[in-house]
Design a protein around this motif. Structure first.
Motif, PDB file in Angstrom:
ATOM      1  N   ASP A   1      54.369  34.814  51.958  1.00 35.62           N
ATOM      2  CA  ASP A   1      53.520  33.628  52.032  1.00 35.62           C
ATOM      3  C   ASP A   1      52.163  33.931  51.402  1.00 35.62           C
ATOM      4  O   ASP A   1      51.578  35.000  51.642  1.00 35.62           O
ATOM      5  CB  ASP A   1      53.322  33.181  53.481  1.00 35.62           C
ATOM      6  N   VAL A   2      51.703  32.996  50.601  1.00 34.09           N
ATOM      7  CA  VAL A   2      50.360  33.071  50.022  1.00 34.09           C
ATOM      8  C   VAL A   2      49.459  32.169  50.862  1.00 34.09           C
ATOM      9  O   VAL A   2      49.691  30.960  50.961  1.00 34.09           O
ATOM     10  CB  VAL A   2      50.364  32.625  48.553  1.00 34.09           C
ATOM     11  N   CYS A   3      48.452  32.757  51.492  1.00 33.81           N
ATOM     12  CA  CYS A   3      47.545  32.023  52.375  1.00 33.81           C
ATOM     13  C   CYS A   3      46.139  32.091  51.789  1.00 33.81           C
ATOM     14  O   CYS A   3      45.704  33.153  51.341  1.00 33.81           O
ATOM     15  CB  CYS A   3      47.545  32.636  53.775  1.00 33.81           C
ATOM     16  N   ILE A   4      45.450  30.950  51.785  1.00 38.59           N
ATOM     17  CA  ILE A   4      44.088  30.896  51.258  1.00 38.59           C
ATOM     18  C   ILE A   4      43.182  30.314  52.326  1.00 38.59           C
ATOM     19  O   ILE A   4      43.443  29.232  52.859  1.00 38.59           O
ATOM     20  CB  ILE A   4      44.029  30.050  49.969  1.00 38.59           C
ATOM     21  N   GLU A   5      42.125  31.057  52.657  1.00 38.30           N
ATOM     22  CA  GLU A   5      41.201  30.649  53.710  1.00 38.30           C
ATOM     23  C   GLU A   5      39.814  30.399  53.115  1.00 38.30           C
ATOM     24  O   GLU A   5      39.473  30.951  52.063  1.00 38.30           O
ATOM     25  CB  GLU A   5      41.136  31.717  54.801  1.00 38.30           C
ATOM     26  N   PRO A   6      39.007  29.558  53.773  1.00 38.62           N
ATOM     27  CA  PRO A   6      37.727  29.156  53.179  1.00 38.62           C
ATOM     28  C   PRO A   6      36.631  30.204  53.331  1.00 38.62           C
ATOM     29  O   PRO A   6      36.527  30.894  54.343  1.00 38.62           O
ATOM     30  CB  PRO A   6      37.374  27.879  53.942  1.00 38.62           C
ATOM     31  N   VAL A   7      35.799  30.288  52.286  1.00 34.08           N
ATOM     32  CA  VAL A   7      34.544  31.043  52.314  1.00 34.08           C
ATOM     33  C   VAL A   7      33.490  30.190  51.616  1.00 34.08           C
ATOM     34  O   VAL A   7      33.818  29.230  50.913  1.00 34.08           O
ATOM     35  CB  VAL A   7      34.668  32.416  51.621  1.00 34.08           C
ATOM     36  N   THR A   8      32.243  30.548  51.784  1.00 32.85           N
ATOM     37  CA  THR A   8      31.165  29.768  51.172  1.00 32.85           C
ATOM     38  C   THR A   8      30.633  30.397  49.896  1.00 32.85           C
ATOM     39  O   THR A   8      29.980  29.716  49.098  1.00 32.85           O
ATOM     40  CB  THR A   8      30.001  29.583  52.154  1.00 32.85           C
ATOM     41  N   GLU A   9      30.907  31.689  49.684  1.00 32.47           N
ATOM     42  CA  GLU A   9      30.319  32.399  48.548  1.00 32.47           C
ATOM     43  C   GLU A   9      31.326  32.538  47.410  1.00 32.47           C
ATOM     44  O   GLU A   9      32.534  32.598  47.630  1.00 32.47           O
ATOM     45  CB  GLU A   9      29.860  33.795  48.987  1.00 32.47           C
ATOM     46  N   PRO A  10      30.841  32.632  46.159  1.00 33.64           N
ATOM     47  CA  PRO A  10      31.734  32.897  45.025  1.00 33.64           C
ATOM     48  C   PRO A  10      32.256  34.327  45.083  1.00 33.64           C
ATOM     49  O   PRO A  10      31.722  35.157  45.830  1.00 33.64           O
ATOM     50  CB  PRO A  10      30.830  32.680  43.806  1.00 33.64           C
ATOM     51  N   PRO A  11      33.295  34.638  44.304  1.00 35.39           N
ATOM     52  CA  PRO A  11      33.841  36.000  44.333  1.00 35.39           C
ATOM     53  C   PRO A  11      32.787  37.035  43.940  1.00 35.39           C
ATOM     54  O   PRO A  11      32.114  36.875  42.925  1.00 35.39           O
ATOM     55  CB  PRO A  11      34.965  35.950  43.295  1.00 35.39           C
ATOM     56  N   PRO A  12      32.622  38.095  44.730  1.00 33.63           N
ATOM     57  CA  PRO A  12      31.675  39.157  44.378  1.00 33.63           C
ATOM     58  C   PRO A  12      32.297  40.094  43.347  1.00 33.63           C
ATOM     59  O   PRO A  12      33.510  40.069  43.126  1.00 33.63           O
ATOM     60  CB  PRO A  12      31.448  39.867  45.716  1.00 33.63           C
ATOM     61  N   PRO A  13      31.496  40.951  42.723  1.00 35.43           N
ATOM     62  CA  PRO A  13      32.066  41.964  41.825  1.00 35.43           C
ATOM     63  C   PRO A  13      32.994  42.893  42.596  1.00 35.43           C
ATOM     64  O   PRO A  13      32.811  43.144  43.787  1.00 35.43           O
ATOM     65  CB  PRO A  13      30.825  42.707  41.309  1.00 35.43           C
ATOM     66  N   GLY A  14      33.981  43.433  41.889  1.00 36.06           N
ATOM     67  CA  GLY A  14      34.921  44.347  42.524  1.00 36.06           C
ATOM     68  C   GLY A  14      36.064  43.584  43.148  1.00 36.06           C
ATOM     69  O   GLY A  14      35.843  42.601  43.855  1.00 36.06           O
ATOM     70  N   TRP A  15      37.260  43.994  42.891  1.00 39.56           N
ATOM     71  CA  TRP A  15      38.436  43.254  43.357  1.00 39.56           C
ATOM     72  C   TRP A  15      39.513  44.273  43.688  1.00 39.56           C
ATOM     73  O   TRP A  15      40.288  44.686  42.829  1.00 39.56           O
ATOM     74  CB  TRP A  15      38.897  42.279  42.254  1.00 39.56           C
ATOM     75  N   ARG A  16      39.553  44.719  44.945  1.00 39.51           N
ATOM     76  CA  ARG A  16      40.384  45.868  45.304  1.00 39.51           C
ATOM     77  C   ARG A  16      41.853  45.518  45.463  1.00 39.51           C
ATOM     78  O   ARG A  16      42.706  46.397  45.444  1.00 39.51           O
ATOM     79  CB  ARG A  16      39.829  46.505  46.584  1.00 39.51           C
ATOM     80  N   LEU A  17      42.162  44.258  45.682  1.00 39.25           N
ATOM     81  CA  LEU A  17      43.543  43.799  45.725  1.00 39.25           C
ATOM     82  C   LEU A  17      43.619  42.512  44.922  1.00 39.25           C
ATOM     83  O   LEU A  17      42.830  41.589  45.155  1.00 39.25           O
ATOM     84  CB  LEU A  17      43.996  43.544  47.167  1.00 39.25           C
ATOM     85  N   HIS A  18      44.545  42.454  43.965  1.00 36.69           N
ATOM     86  CA  HIS A  18      44.706  41.240  43.175  1.00 36.69           C
ATOM     87  C   HIS A  18      46.180  41.069  42.825  1.00 36.69           C
ATOM     88  O   HIS A  18      47.008  41.927  43.139  1.00 36.69           O
ATOM     89  CB  HIS A  18      43.838  41.273  41.914  1.00 36.69           C
ATOM     90  N   LEU A  19      46.499  39.953  42.193  1.00 37.95           N
ATOM     91  CA  LEU A  19      47.867  39.666  41.782  1.00 37.95           C
ATOM     92  C   LEU A  19      48.038  39.985  40.303  1.00 37.95           C
ATOM     93  O   LEU A  19      47.206  39.603  39.471  1.00 37.95           O
ATOM     94  CB  LEU A  19      48.211  38.191  42.008  1.00 37.95           C
ATOM     95  N   ASP A  20      49.101  40.705  39.983  1.00 41.28           N
ATOM     96  CA  ASP A  20      49.561  40.861  38.607  1.00 41.28           C
ATOM     97  C   ASP A  20      50.776  39.955  38.442  1.00 41.28           C
ATOM     98  O   ASP A  20      51.803  40.158  39.105  1.00 41.28           O
ATOM     99  CB  ASP A  20      49.978  42.302  38.318  1.00 41.28           C
ATOM    100  N   LEU A  21      50.673  38.944  37.579  1.00 44.52           N
ATOM    101  CA  LEU A  21      51.789  38.038  37.351  1.00 44.52           C
ATOM    102  C   LEU A  21      52.672  38.566  36.237  1.00 44.52           C
ATOM    103  O   LEU A  21      52.202  39.222  35.298  1.00 44.52           O
ATOM    104  CB  LEU A  21      51.288  36.638  37.001  1.00 44.52           C
ATOM    105  N   ARG A  22      53.949  38.260  36.331  1.00 40.67           N
ATOM    106  CA  ARG A  22      54.893  38.715  35.312  1.00 40.67           C
ATOM    107  C   ARG A  22      54.775  37.826  34.075  1.00 40.67           C
ATOM    108  O   ARG A  22      54.883  36.610  34.160  1.00 40.67           O
ATOM    109  CB  ARG A  22      56.318  38.677  35.858  1.00 40.67           C
ATOM    110  N   GLY A  23      54.510  38.463  32.949  1.00 39.96           N
ATOM    111  CA  GLY A  23      54.452  37.759  31.678  1.00 39.96           C
ATOM    112  C   GLY A  23      55.588  38.179  30.767  1.00 39.96           C
ATOM    113  O   GLY A  23      56.382  37.370  30.309  1.00 39.96           O
ATOM    114  N   GLY A  24      55.672  39.485  30.521  1.00 39.54           N
ATOM    115  CA  GLY A  24      56.745  40.027  29.711  1.00 39.54           C
ATOM    116  C   GLY A  24      56.733  39.468  28.295  1.00 39.54           C
ATOM    117  O   GLY A  24      55.671  39.237  27.700  1.00 39.54           O
ATOM    118  N   ALA A  25      57.924  39.208  27.781  1.00 43.01           N
ATOM    119  CA  ALA A  25      58.045  38.689  26.416  1.00 43.01           C
ATOM    120  C   ALA A  25      57.425  37.308  26.286  1.00 43.01           C
ATOM    121  O   ALA A  25      57.083  36.874  25.183  1.00 43.01           O
ATOM    122  CB  ALA A  25      59.512  38.663  26.004  1.00 43.01           C
TER     123      ALA A  25
END
Length: 242
Positions: A50-74
């Motif tokens: 499950d992908v869950c998104i919760e609210p925050v008030t601030e924009p993304p800060p620098p540094g992103w220790r966990l992120h999604l890599d989407l499959r692109g391939g050919a």
């Protein structure tokens, strides 16, 4: 036990959720709070996240220790073009000359569209979940124990995957710098009837070097907020009957 949720933060969870729902082909679910978004990525009948998104008030800060890599391939260029049409945009996180494409979702959260890699066979639309770690081997031991995922050959220094060998890879990657703030994305694990209950899963995590989050925002929930050896937050959810 199972890895159940990828939890992200956004200033507008509903708008960001609509983007990710279309990008990943999620089944939209009813979230626990009307301010949240929740959708299910179904790999097969027995494997889902499950992908869950919760609210925050601030924009993304620098540094992103966990992120999604989407499959692109050919079809990497076609995937990037489709995501642009959904509201993604190119972003610079210092990547220089790399074979993957770095984009940001409508809230500014970075993610990557990956080139062809043999390790990404049968992953579905999310190829990998790279997680920065000060000690990849030790963090991998923790996540393997609390998710049931198993070591596989992959791209990260240490890589785990669902024992069915389907779905995304969890890649433990050497951190470029120590953690300095709450992560904007984290993982949730859920007890299952064939394994330890919530208290047992928390104790197991503690025995493998995890710690309890002590901040006020981490208290008074049905779930237990913890940190791995490298300081990355994760949650142990309530027992299924609760």
């Amino acid at each position: 036990m199972r890895l159940e949720n990828i939890v992200m933060q956004a200033r507008d969870p509903q708008a960001t959720g609509r983007f990710w729902s279309a990008a990943l082909g999620l089944e939209d679910l009813s979230p626990g709070s009307p301010d949240d978004y929740e959708g299910r990525l179904r790999i097969d009948d027995d494997v889902w996240l499950d992908v869950c998104i919760e609210p925050v008030t601030e924009p993304p800060p620098p540094g992103w220790r966990l992120h999604l890599d989407l499959r692109g391939g050919a079809q990497q260029a076609e995937v990037v073009e489709r995501l642009h049409g959904l509201g993604a945009r190119h972003t610079d996180i210092g990547q220089v000359d790399v074979p993957w494409v770095v984009l940001a979702d409508p809230d500014g959260n970075p993610f990557c569209v990956m080139e062809e890699r043999a390790a990404y066979a049968d992953t579905g639309p999310i190829a990998a979940l790279p997680l920065d770690s000060a000690d990849p081997a030790r963090d991998a031991e923790l996540y393997a124990a609390i998710t049931g995922w198993v070591p596989v050959e992959g791209v990260g220094l240490v890589t785990l995957r669902h024992p069915s060998l389907r779905g995304p890879l969890l890649e433990l990657c050497p951190e470029p710098e120590p953690k300095v703030r709450q992560n904007r994305a984290h993982l949730d694990v859920r007890p299952t009837p064939d394994g330890p209950d919530q208290r047992g899963l928390v104790d197991l995590a503690l025995s493998l070097g995890a710690s309890l989050a002590s901040e006020d925002w981490a208290q008074e929930h049905p779930w237990t907020v913890m940190r791995d050896v490298s300081g990355n937050e994760f949650c142990v959810l309530a027992d299924p009957e609760d």
